[in-house]
Design a protein around this motif. Structure first.
Motif, PDB file in Angstrom:
ATOM      1  N   CYS B  20       0.834  -1.195   0.000  1.00 52.21           N
ATOM      2  CA  CYS B  20       0.000   0.000   0.000  1.00 52.21           C
ATOM      3  C   CYS B  20       0.869   1.246   0.000  1.00 52.21           C
ATOM      4  CB  CYS B  20      -0.989  -0.014   1.159  1.00 52.21           C
ATOM      5  SG  CYS B  20      -0.444   0.842   2.625  1.00 52.21           S
ATOM      6  N   CYS B  49      -4.169   0.914  -1.371  1.00 58.10           N
ATOM      7  CA  CYS B  49      -4.532   0.426  -0.037  1.00 58.10           C
ATOM      8  C   CYS B  49      -4.559  -1.091  -0.096  1.00 58.10           C
ATOM      9  CB  CYS B  49      -5.911   0.977   0.338  1.00 58.10           C
ATOM     10  SG  CYS B  49      -6.573   0.329   1.889  1.00 58.10           S
ATOM     11  N   CYS B  74      -0.910  -1.014   6.076  1.00 58.26           N
ATOM     12  CA  CYS B  74      -0.678  -0.288   7.323  1.00 58.26           C
ATOM     13  C   CYS B  74      -1.111  -1.148   8.512  1.00 58.26           C
ATOM     14  CB  CYS B  74      -1.480   1.000   7.341  1.00 58.26           C
ATOM     15  SG  CYS B  74      -1.383   1.952   5.825  1.00 58.26           S
ATOM     16  N   CYS B  79      -4.776   2.510   8.765  1.00 57.38           N
ATOM     17  CA  CYS B  79      -5.072   2.581   7.324  1.00 57.38           C
ATOM     18  C   CYS B  79      -5.496   4.005   6.950  1.00 57.38           C
ATOM     19  CB  CYS B  79      -6.169   1.578   6.964  1.00 57.38           C
ATOM     20  SG  CYS B  79      -6.784   1.732   5.283  1.00 57.38           S
TER      21      CYS B  79
HETATM   22  S1  FES Z   1      -3.790   2.674   3.138  1.00 53.55           S
HETATM   23 FE1  FES Z   1      -2.348   1.230   3.886  1.00 53.55          FE
HETATM   24  S2  FES Z   1      -3.704  -0.434   4.285  1.00 53.55           S
HETATM   25 FE2  FES Z   1      -5.154   1.060   3.661  1.00 53.55          FE
END
Ligand code: FES
Ligand code: SF4
Ligand code: SF4
Lengths: 361, 147
Positions: B20, B49, B74, B79
C-alpha cells in the motif's frame, strides 16, 4: 400459527386454488409462481394477475432459473407498490434474501410464500419423464432422478417467508404456516382450521434436515479428493470458459463481470512472451482463474442451488467441489446465506480483534 | 536448463508484493534508502490500499507461476482509508480458506502490516518469505501449460 389446508384433487391444485382465492379477494395484485408450460414438458416462474390464467404447480420439480433472480429483475429498478406474492423454494428464497442485502431486489410489498422442496430434476429428465414427476416425488419416490444439488440440499424447508406451505409431515392435506404478521393477516380470514399436528410437522422438518445433513456430509467426504492443481485441472479439463455457470448463478449479479470484459485481452507480444517463458499455454486463457476468482467473489452467499452445474455445457459436476468450498468458507465466517435478512455480508463488515494471526506472524 | 528445472534448494523464488502506498510501500522505500540488505526476489506493485487488492490479482499471480504473493498494508488502526486493512484481512482469510479447500498451497500467500518507518521489518519479511518458499519448492502451476 399453522393452519391445515384441505387437499383438493392433488397438492398442486390445492395450492393453485388457494392462490386463486388470494387473487380474487384482492389480497394480492399478482403473483409469481411455477406454472407448467402447455406442452407439460417444462415449467417456469410465471407472473399471473388474471385468476383465469392461473395454472400454477408450485411443486413442479424443476429449477429452470432461480425465482430469486426473477424477482431481482422485477424489483431492482423500482419495488412494487401493490402486494405481489412470490412462491419460492428454500434455495430461491435464500438467494432472494442475499440479493436484497446487496440492493439487487426490493422486498417491499412482497408476500413471500415459501414451499417445502422435495427436490428438482434435471431439465431433460423432467421433460422426458414418463408419468407425472410431481406426483412421483409427492409419493416419496423418485430420489434417483434428483439433481446432485437437491440430493445434498442444505435445507429444503424455507425459513424466512411470510407463509410456508408445508409438505413434510403432512398426511391428508398440507400445512400453511403463517410465520409473520403479514402472513397471519392473509391467512387468518381465509376460513382455515388450525392444525392439530404442530408437533408432527416440527418432527418431520427436523427429520428431513437431519437426513439431508448426513447425505451432504457423506457427499463432501466422497469428493474430498479433488485437491491440488493437477486434480483441479483434471476436474476442469473440459471447461470451455463459457461462463454459463456464472450467468445461471442467482448470486452472480454483476452486470459487468471482470471476466466478460477485455481486461484479459493483452497485446500479442505479451502472449508471445508467455509462450516463450512457459513453452506453451492453452487457450482460452484464465479459465481456472475465472473459477477461483468467482468463488472468492460469491461463495459466502452461495445458496447451493446447483444452477451452475445445471448450466454447464460440458457437464462438469461443479457441485462436487462447490459444496465443500461453500461449507468451509461459510463456516469460517459463521455466515449462513439467506438465514437472517438483517445480517450483514461478511465482506462488508469487520471486527478489529478478529483473525489476528493473519497479518502478523 | 531452464529456471524451472532447478532443484528445490537452489531455486530462487519469485515473489509478487502488493504494497500500500501509505505504509508498506514507504517501508520498502525506506529499506532501500537505508541500504538494508534483503533478497532481490520480490517484485513490488504499488497499490493505494491493501483493501484494494482483490483476490483476482493474487490468484492470477499464483496461477501464472509466482512462487509467493505478499500483501503489505498499514498496521490495524493506521489505514489511510480507515478500515481497508481490516477488509484486506477478511479477504485474505477467505482467499486462504478457498485455496485450502482446493489444495492450492495457501501458504504461498502472505499478509503483513509494515509501516512507513519499518524498513527493517520489510527486509525481514522478504527474507522470511523467501526462506519459507524455498522450503515449499517452485509453484507447480508455473509448469502447467494447460492451466
Ligand atoms: S492505506 Fe495502507 S492499508 Fe489502507
Ligand atoms: S455457485 Fe452454483 S450453487 Fe452456488 S448459488 Fe451460484 S449457481 Fe447456485
Ligand atoms: S459452465 Fe461449465 S464450461 Fe462453462 S465456464 Fe462454467 S464450468 Fe466452464
Amino acid at each position: 400459527m399453522i393452519y391445515e389446508l384441505k387437499m383438493e384433487e392433488d397438492a398442486g391444485t390445492t395450492v393453485n386454488n388457494l392462490l386463486r382465492s388470494m387473487l380474487k379477494d384482492g389480497k394480492i395484485d399478482a403473483l409469481v409462481a411455477m406454472q407448467e408450460t402447455p406442452t407439460g414438458k417444462s415449467a417456469f416462474p410465471t407472473m399471473v394477475s388474471d385468476p383465469d390464467k392461473l395454472h400454477t404447480n408450485v411443486f413442479a420439480p424443476l429449477l429452470p432459473v432461480s425465482i430469486g433472480t426473477v424477482v431481482s429483475h422485477m424489483t431492482k429498478v423500482q419495488g412494487t407498490k401493490k402486494p405481489l406474492a412470490v412462491v419460492l423454494r428454500a434455495c430461491e428464497l435464500r438467494a432472494l434474501l442475499e440479493l436484497a442485502k446487496i440492493k439487487q431486489a426490493d422486498l417491499d410489498n412482497l408476500i413471500l410464500i415459501g414451499v417445502d422442496c422435495l427436490g428438482t430434476f434435471p431439465m431433460k429428465t423432467y421433460s422426458d419423464f414418463d408419468g407425472d414427476p410431481t406426483e412421483v416425488l409427492l409419493k416419496g419416490e423418485g430420489e434417483e432422478y434428483l439433481r446432485t444439488a437437491c440430493l445434498n440440499c442444505k435445507d429444503p424447508v424455507p425459513e424466512n417467508a411470510d407463509i410456508v406451505i408445508g409438505v413434510y409431515g403432512a398426511d391428508e392435506g398440507l400445512f400453511l404456516d403463517a410465520r409473520t404478521e403479514k402472513g397471519e393477516g392473509i391467512l387468518s380470514d381465509m376460513n382455515l382450521d388450525e392444525t392439530e399436528d404442530v408437533e408432527v410437522r416440527e418432527q418431520a422438518v427436523s427429520d428431513v434436515r437431519g437426513k439431508k445433513d448426513e447425505t451432504r456430509k457423506e457427499f463432501m467426504e466422497e469428493h474430498a479428493d479433488i485437491l491440488g492443481v493437477d486434480k483441479l485441472l483434471e476436474f476442469f479439463d473440459t471447461c470451455v470458459n463459457c461462463h454459463n455457470c456464472m450467468k445461471a448463478c442467482p448470486i452472480c449479479y454483476c452486470k459487468e463481470c471482470l471476466f466478460e470484459s477485455s481486461v484479459f485481452d493483452l497485446e500479442a507480444n505479451k502472449y508471445m512472451a508467455k509462450a516463450k517463458s512457459k513453452g506453451a499455454f492453452k487457450t482460452p486463457t484464465d479459465s481456472l482463474l475465472f473459477h477461483v476468482t468467482r468463488f472468492n467473489h460469491m461463495i459466502l452467499s452461495c445458496v447451493e442451488c446447483g444452477l451452475c452445474e445445471q448450466a454447464c455445457p460440458s457437464d462438469i459436476p461443479l457441485m462436487d467441489i462447490i459444496t465443500s468450498i461453500a461449507e468451509n468458507a461459510q463456516r469460517e465466517f459463521e455466515y449462513e446465506p439467506g438465514k437472517d435478512p438483517e445480517e450483514e455480508m461478511p465482506m462488508v463488515v469487520y471486527r478489529e480483534d478478529e483473525f489476528q494471526d493473519v497479518g502478523e506472524g | 536448463m531452464s529456471e524451472n528445472d532447478k532443484t528445490k534448494e537452489d531455486f530462487e523464488p519469485k515473489v509478487v508484493g502488493f504494497l500500500c502506498n501509505w505504509c508498506s510501500y514507504a517501508g520498502a522505500d525506506l529499506a532501500g534508502t537505508s541500504r538494508i540488505q534483503y533478497p532481490p526476489n520480490i517484485r513490488v506493485i504499488r497499490v493505494m490500499c491493501s483493501g484494494s487488492v482483490d483476490s483476482v490479482y493474487v490468484n492470477r499471480a499464483l496461477i501464472e507461476g509466482a512462487d509467493a504473493v505478499l500483501i503489505g498494508g498499514c498496521h490495524p488502526g493506521d489505514c489511510h482509508y480507515l478500515n481497508g486493512n481490516y477488509k484486506a484481512r477478511r479477504k485474505m482469510v477467505l482467499m486462504k480458506n478457498i485455496l485450502t479447500t482446493l489444495g492450492m498451497e495457501p501458504e504461498r500467500v502472505w499478509l503483513r502490516w509494515i509501516s512507513a518507518s519499518e524498513g527493517q521489518k520489510f527486509a525481514d519479511t522478504v527474507k522470511e518469505i523467501v526462506e519459507e518458499t524455498k522450503k515449499l519448492g517452485p509453484n507447480p502451476m508455473k509448469e502447467r501449460w494447460n492451466i
